[in-house]
Write an enzyme that holds these catalytic residues in place. Structure first.
Site, PDB file in Angstrom:
ATOM      1  CE  LYS A  74      -4.300  -1.921   1.780  1.00  0.00           C
ATOM      2  NZ  LYS A  74      -3.947  -3.347   2.048  1.00  0.00           N
TER       3      LYS A  74
HETATM    4  C1  LIG Z   1      -4.559  -4.444   1.438  1.00  0.00           C
HETATM    5  C2  LIG Z   1      -3.803  -5.720   1.452  1.00  0.00           C
HETATM    6  C3  LIG Z   1      -4.132  -6.798   0.592  1.00  0.00           C
HETATM    7  C4  LIG Z   1      -5.315  -6.770  -0.326  1.00  0.00           C
HETATM    8  O1  LIG Z   1      -5.131  -5.922  -1.424  1.00  0.00           O
HETATM    9  P1  LIG Z   1      -6.379  -5.456  -2.300  1.00  0.00           P
HETATM   10  O2  LIG Z   1      -5.843  -4.441  -3.229  1.00  0.00           O
HETATM   11  O3  LIG Z   1      -7.377  -4.900  -1.327  1.00  0.00           O
HETATM   12  O4  LIG Z   1      -6.907  -6.672  -2.987  1.00  0.00           O
HETATM   13  C5  LIG Z   1      -3.337  -7.923   0.620  1.00  0.00           C
HETATM   14  N1  LIG Z   1      -2.294  -8.023   1.449  1.00  0.00           N
HETATM   15  C6  LIG Z   1      -1.951  -7.027   2.293  1.00  0.00           C
HETATM   16  C7  LIG Z   1      -0.793  -7.208   3.201  1.00  0.00           C
HETATM   17  C8  LIG Z   1      -2.680  -5.842   2.325  1.00  0.00           C
HETATM   18  O5  LIG Z   1      -2.347  -4.850   3.164  1.00  0.00           O
END
Ligand SMILES: *Cc1c(COP(=O)(O)O)cnc(C)c1O
Length: 435
Positions: free
Chosen positions: A107
């Site tokens: 993210k």
């Molecule tokens: C947010 C997140 C996901 C999921 O990603 P999406 O884009 O919502 O499908 C998977 N793994 C981790 C560690 C995350 O923080």
């Protein structure tokens, strides 16, 4: 770039408009009115370019003149300042590590790019931009560290007390500067409700310039396309051309960005989505019925999503055509027991310590390989560093986790958080008083 709403294709808004008001009023999602193609010559020679050069090319292709090239270059240099390496576990299987940014989760790509774009569009003299965000752990850290020190912005993060891990809490609460943490005596849903109520409060909105750092913001989706191109470039230097990406999925933003990269011309053989038992999309791909359900808590808690908000974007890119979707996307669902076994197996077989989300991607990649064998590189995405999930990883494995240097440094820092009850009046008072 002009964008329409998935619920109203006659609507047109500018990129800037979509960045500050991430949700169209018709409750659709913003999508580019057409998906531009990356220059095929660039893709043919992609192995000659650095990650930042690739990121610039892709962003420039998408954004056109919305941000002049020299400014866009600066934003990219500042936002994409860490690597996303492809590491091979065996001849046919590799992991794309997306956790080398400041919050140790993928993210960071979205949050860092979005924060700088928001800072860029916030004219001098504008009211301070107040970003409100509720988090169950990962989003908040990425947003806090993404906006840290970005001029003209201030971030308020609400997190549920006792429900985030130690590393996650330290990333939320040790920043100071333009970042504030509110430790809410409640659940993640309570945090989210407080934030949503604030966005709908017209009195508050007339006093403060509120915006959300929502995961559906188009400025978070765009930078997530960069690392698919970069992974492809890394494979190409090894003479590999055929690749299948497997993505651990919750809100389907990450895989959505991969599919956008594919639609822009990146040659990807296939995509695989791995989910925990929150399996709305796998059920849909199986029976064609989109039936969201309330989310269920799992070890891979950043993927505990019952109604994945980015799915409509994917449907839109595939013209609502189920057969077209099935040709490009497969999906698999796993229980917590499966996830634990996979984490142990990754450690005993490869000496690789994976977070639970990454382990689900690994399992999905292995299942797809069994169902569709062939000569391709199977690349699964690692979305977070294991140090963020001590309770989900068995202690025999977790004791071997090496804490990244940055996380080590947070250990001694004082916690800066204000406690808050689940009480909207108190929250509003806090926002108005502390500005
Ligand atoms: C947010 C997140 C996901 C999921 O990603 P999406 O884009 O919502 O499908 C998977 N793994 C981790 C560690 C995350 O923080």
């Amino acid at each position: 770039m002009k964008l329409y709403s998935t619920n109203n294709k006659d609507l047109r808004v500018s990129f800037q408009e979509a960045v500050f008001n991430s949700l169209p009023t018709d409750k659709g999602l913003y999508m580019p009115e057409h998906i531009p193609q990356v220059d095929p010559a660039f893709i043919r020679n992609i192995q000659q370019y650095s990650f930042q050069e690739i990121a610039f090319e892709i962003a420039h292709t998408l954004l056109g003149e919305d941000i002049p090239a020299t400014d866009l270059k600066k934003i990219i240099a500042d936002a994409i300042n860490f690597d996303a390496p492809v590491k091979f576990l065996d001849a046919g299987t590799a992991v794309l590590e997306l956790f080398h940014g400041p919050s140790y989760a993928f993210k960071d790509f979205g949050a860092r790019f979005m924060s700088r774009v928001m800072g860029y569009f916030s004219q001098q003299g504008d009211k301070l931009l107040d970003v409100l965000v509720a988090t169950s752990g990962d989003t908040g850290g990425a947003v806090a560290l993404g906006f840290l020190g970005v001029e003209g912005t201030r971030v308020t993060i609400l997190y549920p007390t006792g429900k985030v891990s130690k590393v996650q809490e330290e990333q939320l609460t040790t920043n100071g500067q333009n970042i504030r943490a509110l430790e809410v005596n409640g659940t993640f849903d309570d945090c989210q409700t407080l934030v949503k109520t604030a966005f709908n409060d017209s009195e508050l909105n007339s006093e403060l310039r509120l915006t959300s750092a929502n995961s559906i913001n188009i400025a978070r989706l765009i930078p997530q396309t960069f690392y698919y191109f970069w992974a492809y470039a890394q494979l190409k230097t090894q003479g590999i051309q055929d690749v299948v990406f497997t993505v651990p999925s919750g809100n389907f933003g990450n895989i959505g960005a991969g599919l956008l990269a594919y639609k822009m011309g990146l040659p990807v053989k296939h995509f695989v989505a791995g989910t925990n038992v929150n399996d709305t999309v796998p059920r849909f791909l199986q029976n064609g019925q989109y039936e969201p359900r309330p989310s269920v808590q799992t070890l891979a808690n950043a993927m505990d999503v019952g109604n994945p908000s980015n799915w409509v974007r994917i449907q839109d890119m595939f013209h609502q055509d189920l057969e077209e979707l099935r040709r490009k996307i497969s999906s698999y669902t796993f229980t917590d027991e499966d996830t634990k076994r996979a984490m142990d197996q990754l450690y005993t077989t490869y000496g690789y310590i994976a977070c639970p989300h990454t382990a689900i991607a690994y399992l999905a990649a292995m299942n797809y390989k069994k169902d569709s064998p062939g000569e391709y590189a199977s690349v699964f995405l690692s979305t977070a560093h294991p140090c963020k999930f001590p309770d989900a990883i068995s202690s025999d494995v977790f004791e071997h986790v090496i804490l990244p240097q940055g996380a080590e440094m947070l250990r001694g820092k004082p916690k800066l958080a204000t406690e808050l009850d689940v009480d909207y009046t108190a929250f509003k008072k806090y926002l108005l008083k502390n500005r």
